[in-house]
Enzyme design. Structure first.
Site, PDB file in Angstrom:
ATOM      1  N   TYR A   1       0.813  -1.222   0.000  1.00 26.61           N
ATOM      2  CA  TYR A   1       0.000   0.000   0.000  1.00 26.61           C
ATOM      3  C   TYR A   1       0.843   1.267   0.000  1.00 26.61           C
ATOM      4  CZ  TYR A   1      -4.823  -1.586   0.439  1.00 26.61           C
ATOM      5  OH  TYR A   1      -6.057  -2.101   0.194  1.00 26.61           O
TER       6      TYR A   1
ATOM      7  N   LYS B   1       3.257 -13.819   6.258  1.00 28.23           N
ATOM      8  CA  LYS B   1       3.452 -14.822   5.200  1.00 28.23           C
ATOM      9  C   LYS B   1       4.963 -15.039   5.062  1.00 28.23           C
ATOM     10  CE  LYS B   1       1.820 -17.371   1.906  1.00 28.23           C
ATOM     11  NZ  LYS B   1       1.302 -18.685   2.205  1.00 28.23           N
TER      12      LYS B   1
ATOM     13  N   ASP C   1      -2.325 -17.627   5.549  1.00 30.16           N
ATOM     14  CA  ASP C   1      -3.336 -18.507   4.945  1.00 30.16           C
ATOM     15  C   ASP C   1      -3.943 -19.432   5.995  1.00 30.16           C
ATOM     16  OD1 ASP C   1      -0.645 -19.200   4.767  1.00 30.16           O
ATOM     17  OD2 ASP C   1      -0.997 -20.801   3.344  1.00 30.16           O
TER      18      ASP C   1
ATOM     19  N   ASP D   1      -5.699  -6.014   5.380  1.00 27.45           N
ATOM     20  CA  ASP D   1      -6.793  -5.593   4.509  1.00 27.45           C
ATOM     21  C   ASP D   1      -7.761  -6.759   4.321  1.00 27.45           C
ATOM     22  OD1 ASP D   1      -8.205  -4.008   2.777  1.00 27.45           O
ATOM     23  OD2 ASP D   1      -6.953  -4.440   1.044  1.00 27.45           O
TER      24      ASP D   1
END
Ligand code: NAP
Length: 402
Positions: free
Chosen positions: A150, A217, A269, A293
């Site tokens: 972002y 992640k 995930d 987000d």
């Protein structure tokens, strides 16, 4: 006398009894939901404090209204007023096409360095939910607001800039990137990650929460997402050593630690499964921008959707609370939209400035209104036996329940 919020020398907010708070009503359905919300805010303040405390609402412009009146989408005056008043609230804003902005919301967050996007996600009884036991969801997301993808560093495929970066990476850094690739940069710093995690842990301590989970992640993006996790653990151990315990320590030596915040981490995930399958095991979540987000909208869906989700963007000095949904343009001017997101964001704001009785009263009345099945169209279409009311009528029903 109307006054502004200031900080005491030891960094605590000092809120005068008659306080100036700036607001942006927002675009699309913004004016309608703001009007319903401010009626609820003023009635709750008056009910709780009987006139000894008041908010002097100060309108500032952003979005379409600002453009119509000043020719600018985000006047400097608006940013200055938020900075000056320390705490404000805003409705949703249209993203101008070709206005030179990626998004007005992102610009406000970056200009005011509102580095933590905070979203409490808690089920309100009676709200239709896709979950079998939505009451198990009670989490608060701390999403980093200024870095990651972002930050907006990207170049179109085929542009000179993209070509230059690709040539550099291929010739100097041993990469093999296709020449027709678009390029995006994902910066994540120790400074940005640590201040976000610090805020989340402090919040967990101040609010008696049980755990902080770092969501990343890092198994794939080791030096950005993986570093976020490492920096998160570092700050926990360096600055909160006597207030935290690591999950891995508890696994090696299981024991009750009621006075300690458990620090854990999950790969993003897997975390999406966890919030569906074992939501009761999670509490405060801290994560980089893109994970945050997705995760905050997924969590909002579990408790009834974005129309019900409050949010705040908070920096070291300034905080701007906001509806988490967009402008819902197809309902603009129809007095239909659900104002709950702005109303709950306001409750969150009152809690932040220390007016917790007002926050509690607003939440309780909103809950009772929904329990009575008085709801706007979005909830009515999913509830049996509901009384569908307009946005303004929903606001008035909450006032009646105060
Ligand atoms: P949106 O405005 O959030 O609307 C998408 C759908 O969500 C609506 O059609 C409606 O669903 C539901 N919804 C949203 N707000 C609601 C409310 N208050 N009450 C009831 N239902 C509500 O998303 P969008 O259409 O993608 O975006 C429109 C504009 O808003 C764009 O310019 C976008 O950039 C901007 N935006 C601003 C913000 C912000 O200011 N924070 C955030 C997101 C988007 P149904 O039609 O199914 O009833």
């Amino acid at each position: 006398m109307v006054d502004k919020i200031t900080y005491s020398p030891d960094g605590h907010l000092q809120v005068p009894d008659e306080v100036a708070i700036p607001f942006v009503e927002g675009d699309g359905t913004g004016p309608e939901i703001w009007s319903a919300a401010v009626t609820v805010f003023d009635a709750a303040i008056s009910k709780v404090y009987g006139g000894t405390r008041k908010v002097k609402w100060k309108e500032v412009l952003a979005g379409e209204k600002a453009f119509r009146k000043t020719g600018e989408w985000l006047p400097q005056e608006t940013l200055d007023c938020f900075r000056d008043c320390k705490v404000g609230i805003k409705g949703p804003l249209t993203t101008p096409v070709g206005g030179g902005f990626r998004s007005l919301n992102v610009t406000i967050r970056q200009e005011l360095d509102l580095y933590a996007c905070i979203r409490p996600v808690k089920y309100i009884p009676g709200v239709p939910s896709p979950m079998k036991q939505p009451e198990k969801v009670d989490m608060i997301v701390f999403r980093e607001n200024t870095e990651d993808v972002y930050a907006g560093i990207e170049w179109r495929a085929g542009s000179n800039e993209a070509r230059k970066v690709i040539d550099f990476l291929n010739s100097q850094m041993g990469q093999d990137i296709r020449h027709d690739a678009g390029i995006g940069i994902k910066p994540m710093s120790a400074f940005g990650s640590k201040r976000l995690v610090r805020r989340a842990i402090r919040w967990a301590i101040d609010n008696g929460r049980k755990s902080v989970t770092l969501v990343h992640k890092g198994n794939i993006m080791k030096f950005t997402e993986g570093a976020f996790k490492e920096w998160g653990y570092e700050i926990a151990k360096d600055e909160f050593d006597n207030r935290i315990v690591l999950e891995e320590e508890l696994m090696a030596d299981p024991r009750d630690v009621p006075d300690r915040i458990v620090i854990k981490d999950r790969i993003a995930d897997a975390m999406f499964q966890q919030i569906l399958l074992r939501p009761e095991e999670y509490d405060v979540l801290a994560m980089p921008n893109l994970n945050g987000d997705y995760m905050s909208d997924a969590l909002a869906a579990q408790v009834g959707g974005l129309g019900m989700a409050p949010g705040g963007n908070i920096g070291e000095e300034v905080a701007v609370f906001e509806a988490t949904h967009g402008t819902a343009p197809k309902y603009a001017g129809k007095d239909m939209a659900n104002p709950s997101s702005v109303i709950l964001s306001g409750a969150f704001m009152f809690e932040y400035i220390g007016w917790s009785e007002v926050a509690g009263r607003i939440r309780a009345s909103l809950e009772q209104t929904i329990k009575d099945k008085i709801v706007t169209y979005d909830l009515a279409r999913q509830m049996r036996g509901a009384k569908k009311v307009k946005c303004s009528e929903f606001g008035r029903a909450i006032v009646d329940h105060l």
